[in-house]
Design an enzyme around this catalytic site. Sequence first.
Site, PDB file in Angstrom:
ATOM      1  CB  SER A  60     -12.669   3.812   5.382  1.00  0.00           C
ATOM      2  OG  SER A  60     -12.522   3.154   4.105  1.00  0.00           O
ATOM      3  CG  ASP A 101     -10.221   5.666   2.422  1.00  0.00           C
ATOM      4  OD1 ASP A 101     -11.044   4.575   1.941  1.00  0.00           O
ATOM      5  OD2 ASP A 101      -9.120   5.371   3.101  1.00  0.00           O
ATOM      6  CG  ASP A 137      -8.274   2.338   1.449  1.00  0.00           C
ATOM      7  OD1 ASP A 137      -9.589   2.467   1.069  1.00  0.00           O
ATOM      8  OD2 ASP A 137      -8.024   1.961   2.703  1.00  0.00           O
ATOM      9  CG  ASP A 172     -12.744   2.918   0.038  1.00  0.00           C
ATOM     10  OD1 ASP A 172     -11.807   3.184  -0.619  1.00  0.00           O
ATOM     11  OD2 ASP A 172     -12.604   2.564   1.248  1.00  0.00           O
TER      12      ASP A 172
END
Length: 454
Positions: A98, A242, A244, A240
């Site tokens: 993440s 990833d 999300d 970010d």
Amino acid sequence: MDRLMVTVSGVRGIVGSTLTPPIARDFGCAFGTMLGAGKSVVIGRDSRQSGPELQQAITDGLLSTGVNVTSVGIASTPGVALMTSKLSADGGVIVTASHNPIQYNGIKFLQPTGTGLTAEDAMKLKAIWEAGDFATVDQNARGAESQDDTAEQKHIEDVLAVCDVDAIASKRFKVVLDSINGAGCIASADLMEKLGCELVHLNAGPTGVFAHNPEPVEENLTELCDAVRNSGAAVGFAQDADADRLAIVDENGRFIGEEYTLALAAAFVLSKRKGDIATNLSTSRMIDDIAAAADCKVLRAPTGEANVISAMIEGNCILAGEGGGGLIEPLVVPVRDSFTAMAYVLQYMAETGISLSGLVDKIPSYVMLKTKQPCPEGAIEKIIDATREAFSYELEARVNDSDGLRIDLDGAWVSVRASNTEPIMRIMAEAPSNEKAEALVAEVTGIAAAVTGS
Ligand code: MG
């Protein structure tokens, strides 16, 4: 973090040190053992350069337990989640750390819906991994491997289906987007093109070489703020690694804070359809004002995305999210999704004809303070009891003790809870003024000091 973190949210460690391919393979074996031979898993990864090796190791582990594995390659967390559900898989795996810096990577395990494992299943998986007793199969029962490269396309299609493409495209918004060379690069460029936006794309190649710390907070986004200012864009977005979470910069190049992603999306959605909203206990009370204005309720769940999603499902909510830039739109995918958040913010601007800063001004603002301090073992329950007692005179106080203690006062709140991973407690407050927020934090800090004798 100098050890491998294995929590309800998944596994996270430093590549080559605490997280290596053999460890990743063992987690593949453990997840395969939990699911059982003949089941299927969708796997994808963010753009980190350590991703392919770890993904292959997890895949090998899954195959060796007779589980079939479909790779979706580099994809955002919501993209992998969506494919897990669309391909009717029995589970999903995302190789991502993440927003953590580049030296980290991690493994997140998903339910068939695409949502992270329940706490119960996560603990079951951990126990299987710790025991190392894996149900491996012989060679002719080994799982099959396949590839599906449609995650980005399918995700974008589903985002476009919930917004008014023509309304957004008619404005030809100029957008600056910082994709941090992460998993969201390709799909978000595609989304902006389909929404008719003129895109200035920073850090736009999914190389996994992060141009700055990937956490989308103010100190990491100076390049984005400058680019918005210099290009005369209508809005700036930051994902970010990833993709999300989403942070937003207004047309003046001002970072408006991660709390506004959910707030703006909720204000937009509630202007179209009515329903309740689920969030966690530390998300700004802006969402309470927005929901109250629409005659809707806010359900507060303990911290953790899976808890918020459970509350969303149980409460039949139309939207959910977290203050850290996480919007969850169940019509698209039941996890945090920066793509839907961008589309909703753009449509809100398009339909109202109001600038981003103007939309922010319409929402009553608060000051949120977050502190962390040492907490001796075993002290938190006494601190919570003493805090509850101290605020019992407040006639307007509402108490939620599902995760530490949160006390909602008239127009403000204060909370205290222990960290799950460190010997610290977090004391937070939010109020209309800095003075009031500071006073609330000071009051609880004082109560804690009296209890612990420090
Ligand atoms: Mg993330």
